[in-house]
Design a protein around this motif. Structure first.
Motif, PDB file in Angstrom:
ATOM      1  N   PRO A  69       0.663  -1.056   0.094  1.00 48.09           N
ATOM      2  CA  PRO A  69       0.184  -0.116  -0.011  1.00 48.09           C
ATOM      3  C   PRO A  69       0.871   1.307  -0.023  1.00 48.09           C
ATOM      4  O   PRO A  69       0.661   2.310  -0.890  1.00 48.09           O
ATOM      5  CB  PRO A  69      -0.784  -0.078   1.414  1.00 48.09           C
ATOM      6  N   GLN A  70       1.944   1.300   1.077  1.00 46.46           N
ATOM      7  CA  GLN A  70       2.674   2.736   0.988  1.00 46.46           C
ATOM      8  C   GLN A  70       3.606   2.495  -0.402  1.00 46.46           C
ATOM      9  O   GLN A  70       3.916   3.717  -0.803  1.00 46.46           O
ATOM     10  CB  GLN A  70       3.436   2.680   2.296  1.00 46.46           C
ATOM     11  N   LEU A  71       4.242   1.689  -0.870  1.00 48.39           N
ATOM     12  CA  LEU A  71       4.921   1.774  -1.808  1.00 48.39           C
ATOM     13  C   LEU A  71       4.229   1.921  -3.191  1.00 48.39           C
ATOM     14  O   LEU A  71       4.585   2.905  -3.865  1.00 48.39           O
ATOM     15  CB  LEU A  71       5.575   0.337  -2.345  1.00 48.39           C
ATOM     16  N   ARG A  72       2.996   1.357  -3.242  1.00 43.17           N
ATOM     17  CA  ARG A  72       2.049   1.856  -4.350  1.00 43.17           C
ATOM     18  C   ARG A  72       1.807   3.273  -4.571  1.00 43.17           C
ATOM     19  O   ARG A  72       1.910   3.940  -5.264  1.00 43.17           O
ATOM     20  CB  ARG A  72       0.717   0.954  -4.274  1.00 43.17           C
ATOM     21  N   ALA A  73       1.615   3.795  -3.216  1.00 39.07           N
ATOM     22  CA  ALA A  73       0.913   5.233  -3.209  1.00 39.07           C
ATOM     23  C   ALA A  73       2.444   6.038  -3.548  1.00 39.07           C
ATOM     24  O   ALA A  73       2.239   7.114  -4.179  1.00 39.07           O
ATOM     25  CB  ALA A  73       0.709   5.409  -1.664  1.00 39.07           C
ATOM     26  N   ALA A  74       3.745   5.645  -3.131  1.00 38.27           N
ATOM     27  CA  ALA A  74       4.818   6.382  -3.498  1.00 38.27           C
ATOM     28  C   ALA A  74       5.064   6.323  -4.865  1.00 38.27           C
ATOM     29  O   ALA A  74       5.290   7.321  -5.510  1.00 38.27           O
ATOM     30  CB  ALA A  74       5.982   5.791  -2.631  1.00 38.27           C
ATOM     31  N   LEU A  75       4.906   5.073  -5.371  1.00 43.28           N
ATOM     32  CA  LEU A  75       5.440   5.053  -6.806  1.00 43.28           C
ATOM     33  C   LEU A  75       4.373   5.716  -7.918  1.00 43.28           C
ATOM     34  O   LEU A  75       4.591   6.360  -8.887  1.00 43.28           O
ATOM     35  CB  LEU A  75       5.274   3.487  -7.175  1.00 43.28           C
ATOM     36  N   ALA A  76       3.136   5.730  -7.409  1.00 40.15           N
ATOM     37  CA  ALA A  76       2.004   6.345  -8.001  1.00 40.15           C
ATOM     38  C   ALA A  76       2.292   7.794  -8.180  1.00 40.15           C
ATOM     39  O   ALA A  76       1.716   8.511  -9.053  1.00 40.15           O
ATOM     40  CB  ALA A  76       0.641   5.879  -7.483  1.00 40.15           C
ATOM     41  N   ASP A  77       2.537   8.514  -6.804  1.00 46.10           N
ATOM     42  CA  ASP A  77       2.912   9.933  -6.903  1.00 46.10           C
ATOM     43  C   ASP A  77       3.890  10.117  -7.769  1.00 46.10           C
ATOM     44  O   ASP A  77       3.917  11.289  -8.704  1.00 46.10           O
ATOM     45  CB  ASP A  77       3.099  10.237  -5.412  1.00 46.10           C
ATOM     46  N   ALA A  78       5.118   9.528  -7.585  1.00 46.77           N
ATOM     47  CA  ALA A  78       6.182   9.576  -8.386  1.00 46.77           C
ATOM     48  C   ALA A  78       5.982   9.495  -9.995  1.00 46.77           C
ATOM     49  O   ALA A  78       6.515  10.574 -10.676  1.00 46.77           O
ATOM     50  CB  ALA A  78       7.421   8.535  -8.018  1.00 46.77           C
ATOM     51  N   ALA A  79       5.199   8.545 -10.124  1.00 46.72           N
ATOM     52  CA  ALA A  79       4.646   8.283 -11.888  1.00 46.72           C
ATOM     53  C   ALA A  79       4.006   9.575 -12.340  1.00 46.72           C
ATOM     54  O   ALA A  79       4.108   9.947 -13.327  1.00 46.72           O
ATOM     55  CB  ALA A  79       4.185   7.111 -11.881  1.00 46.72           C
ATOM     56  N   GLU A  80       3.362  10.161 -11.250  1.00 43.25           N
ATOM     57  CA  GLU A  80       2.424  11.282 -11.858  1.00 43.25           C
ATOM     58  C   GLU A  80       2.884  12.774 -11.755  1.00 43.25           C
ATOM     59  O   GLU A  80       2.536  13.764 -11.954  1.00 43.25           O
ATOM     60  CB  GLU A  80       1.123  11.046 -10.992  1.00 43.25           C
ATOM     61  N   GLY A  81       4.258  12.514 -11.174  1.00 44.05           N
ATOM     62  CA  GLY A  81       5.087  13.842 -11.041  1.00 44.05           C
ATOM     63  C   GLY A  81       4.528  14.697  -9.708  1.00 44.05           C
ATOM     64  O   GLY A  81       4.882  15.779  -9.727  1.00 44.05           O
ATOM     65  N   ARG A  82       4.114  13.964  -8.760  1.00 47.08           N
ATOM     66  CA  ARG A  82       3.875  14.583  -7.538  1.00 47.08           C
ATOM     67  C   ARG A  82       4.934  14.507  -6.549  1.00 47.08           C
ATOM     68  O   ARG A  82       5.593  13.618  -6.496  1.00 47.08           O
ATOM     69  CB  ARG A  82       2.523  14.068  -6.801  1.00 47.08           C
ATOM     70  N   ALA A  83       5.148  15.374  -5.629  1.00 51.07           N
ATOM     71  CA  ALA A  83       6.032  15.440  -4.833  1.00 51.07           C
ATOM     72  C   ALA A  83       5.981  14.211  -3.595  1.00 51.07           C
ATOM     73  O   ALA A  83       4.637  14.382  -3.022  1.00 51.07           O
ATOM     74  CB  ALA A  83       6.216  16.688  -3.799  1.00 51.07           C
ATOM     75  N   ILE A  84       6.931  13.445  -3.227  1.00 47.85           N
ATOM     76  CA  ILE A  84       6.557  12.284  -2.472  1.00 47.85           C
ATOM     77  C   ILE A  84       7.989  12.107  -2.036  1.00 47.85           C
ATOM     78  O   ILE A  84       9.104  11.984  -2.525  1.00 47.85           O
ATOM     79  CB  ILE A  84       5.984  11.073  -3.123  1.00 47.85           C
ATOM     80  N   ALA A  85       8.127  11.538  -0.650  1.00 47.41           N
ATOM     81  CA  ALA A  85       9.279  11.117  -0.109  1.00 47.41           C
ATOM     82  C   ALA A  85       9.049   9.569   0.421  1.00 47.41           C
ATOM     83  O   ALA A  85       7.791   9.215   0.970  1.00 47.41           O
ATOM     84  CB  ALA A  85       9.844  11.837   1.185  1.00 47.41           C
ATOM     85  N   LEU A  86       9.950   8.668   0.158  1.00 48.82           N
ATOM     86  CA  LEU A  86       9.899   7.435   0.511  1.00 48.82           C
ATOM     87  C   LEU A  86      11.277   7.085   1.597  1.00 48.82           C
ATOM     88  O   LEU A  86      12.132   7.203   1.463  1.00 48.82           O
ATOM     89  CB  LEU A  86      10.179   6.317  -0.503  1.00 48.82           C
ATOM     90  N   VAL A  87      10.681   6.783   2.900  1.00 49.55           N
ATOM     91  CA  VAL A  87      11.723   6.554   3.935  1.00 49.55           C
ATOM     92  C   VAL A  87      11.860   5.299   4.205  1.00 49.55           C
ATOM     93  O   VAL A  87      11.001   4.167   4.409  1.00 49.55           O
ATOM     94  CB  VAL A  87      11.287   7.131   5.205  1.00 49.55           C
ATOM     95  N   THR A  88      13.154   4.461   4.048  1.00 46.45           N
ATOM     96  CA  THR A  88      13.387   3.268   4.352  1.00 46.45           C
ATOM     97  C   THR A  88      14.491   3.009   5.401  1.00 46.45           C
ATOM     98  O   THR A  88      15.653   3.696   5.213  1.00 46.45           O
ATOM     99  CB  THR A  88      13.943   2.472   2.826  1.00 46.45           C
ATOM    100  N   VAL A  89      14.380   2.068   6.528  1.00 49.61           N
ATOM    101  CA  VAL A  89      15.321   1.530   7.086  1.00 49.61           C
ATOM    102  C   VAL A  89      16.558   0.971   6.439  1.00 49.61           C
ATOM    103  O   VAL A  89      16.045  -0.234   5.889  1.00 49.61           O
ATOM    104  CB  VAL A  89      14.649   0.957   8.395  1.00 49.61           C
ATOM    105  N   VAL A  90      17.554   1.371   6.448  1.00 49.96           N
ATOM    106  CA  VAL A  90      18.630   0.562   5.401  1.00 49.96           C
ATOM    107  C   VAL A  90      19.787   0.182   6.505  1.00 49.96           C
ATOM    108  O   VAL A  90      20.755  -0.603   6.097  1.00 49.96           O
ATOM    109  CB  VAL A  90      19.375   1.652   4.407  1.00 49.96           C
TER     110      VAL A  90
END
Length: 407
Positions: A117-138
């Motif tokens: 759900p959160q990945l899809r939201a981030a990828l969809a926003d990025a694909a549509e050119g909307r501002a989005i940040a994805l935070v990942t524990v690395v």
């Protein structure tokens, strides 16, 4: 991961339609030390049939990372995420190392159903050119590695990193990264859950930066094409409807018929925007540049010979611009590449924009200067720096507009 927004979103949709459980393994660069071809956030994705999307190193370690992704997809009982380090190896440089001598860390993870759900939201926003940040524990405990949180520029978010205190820090870091407009890694913690300190990768996707080109001439058509190639959303504006037509500028996202300064007054530009003034006519240039040089944009350049530049500068002073404001103006526009055609002029202008954006000098790399520039150096680029005293576009301008003048 966000750099592959459209491609990954399409693959997730296809996988769900086919009933696949774990459709993808994704490798993301989380840290770079020394010279390396790709920055943090660079991504390579591999699906179950071995098809690869993207790149993380320009070829140096792609084979090894592809194998890790394939193994991860085949081993459903294994860990869902792990960090691997790659550096220079004399014995087997092309197989597992970076021949350029740098080092990089890569997070390799399966796309887990709980993350979708959160990945899809981030990828969809990025694909549509909307501002989005994805935070990942690395970097941190195994149970948190790969956990993700998405944050929009309006402050809304989806997902959790597993700790309320960690989520608050992640939200703050994401907002800061969205404001700054870049991907970064940050250390946070420790936290109440006992999980810490941790390292977070904060990836940002932003709307395409704006390129405003004023003056509907052949050079503007070539510049629009070059700007589109570099990922800008290009607008061409001219007050003359005969010349400002979509047919003449097929690579522009929009063509506007209006007085340049009046159109600029209607726009909200961020600090990534670039303004290229190709009109070289005082009645257009002066009111337009008076406004543009007071905006917090990345670049303002104006075409014209040195004589045009000096006359225009005097008029801008009379219009009330300070020396500091005039110091931001790149005029005559472009770097000295020695070409003459509209396409070569466009290359000259975009080369200057790229150099200014990333802190480059415009000098040949064969002189021994560093190949890669870090973010700190890019941010220190001086707005009044010129590489050469006379640019390509000025030579073209002299030939076109002042054929009787000796340079």
């Amino acid at each position: 991961m966000l750099e592959l927004g459209k491609e990954l979103l399409k693959r997730l949709d296809e996988a769900e339609g086919e009933g696949e459980g774990v459709p993808l393994a994704v490798a993301t660069v989380t840290a770079v030390r020394g010279s390396a071809p790709r920055p943090p956030g660079a991504t390579l994705a591999v699906d179950r049939d071995g098809t690869a999307l993207g790149s993380i190193s320009g070829g140096c370690v792609e084979g090894s990372v592809h194998a890790l992704c394939t193994e991860l997809l085949a081993d459903d009982a294994g860990f869902g995420a792990a960090v691997h380090s790659f550096g220079y190896s004399d014995d087997d440089a092309f197989a597992v190392g970076l021949t350029c001598g740098g080092e990089l860390d890569v997070l390799v993870q399966r796309i887990d159903a709980a993350q979708r759900p959160q990945l899809r939201a981030a990828l969809a926003d990025a694909a549509e050119g909307r501002a989005i940040a994805l935070v990942t524990v690395v970097e941190g405990p195994g149970q948190l590695l790969g956990q993700v949180l998405t944050v929009r520029d309006d402050g809304s978010h989806l997902g959790s990193l597993g700790d309320s205190g960690l989520d608050r820090e992640a939200l703050a870091q994401a907002r800061a990264a969205l404001e700054a407009g870049g991907t970064r890694t940050v250390k946070v913690g420790p936290h109440t859950s006992g999980a810490g300190p941790l390292t977070l990768l904060v990836e940002c996707a932003l709307p395409a930066p704006r390129m405003l080109v004023f003056g509907a001439i052949d050079h503007a058509a070539a510049l629009a094409q070059a700007g589109a190639f570099l990922g800008y959303r290009v607008t061409v504006c001219d007050a003359r409807p005969t010349f400002a037509t979509a047919r003449r500028f097929p690579y522009a996202d929009e063509v506007v018929v209006d007085w340049p300064h009046r159109y600029l007054d209607t726009q909200r530009l961020d600090r990534r925007a670039v303004v290229c003034v190709l009109t070289h006519d005082p009645k257009f240039d002066v009111p337009l540049l008076t406004r543009a040089l007071r905006l917090p944009v990345a670049y303002v350049g104006a075409m014209g010979s040195w004589r045009t530049h000096l006359q225009r500068t005097d008029l801008l002073r009379e219009a009330g611009l300070t020396e500091a404001e005039l110091g931001r103006l790149k005029s005559p526009i472009g770097l000295d590449l020695g070409g003459r055609t509209p396409q070569e002029t466009a290359l000259s202008i975009t080369a200057e924009i790229v150099a200014l954006t990333h802190g480059g000098s415009g000098t040949s790399l064969s002189t021994g200067i560093p190949i890669h520039h870090d973010d700190a150096r890019a941010g220190a680029a001086r707005p009044d720096r010129r590489t050469e005293p006379f640019g390509l576009a000025e030579a073209v301008d002299v030939c076109m507009l002042e054929p009787n003048r000796l340079v």
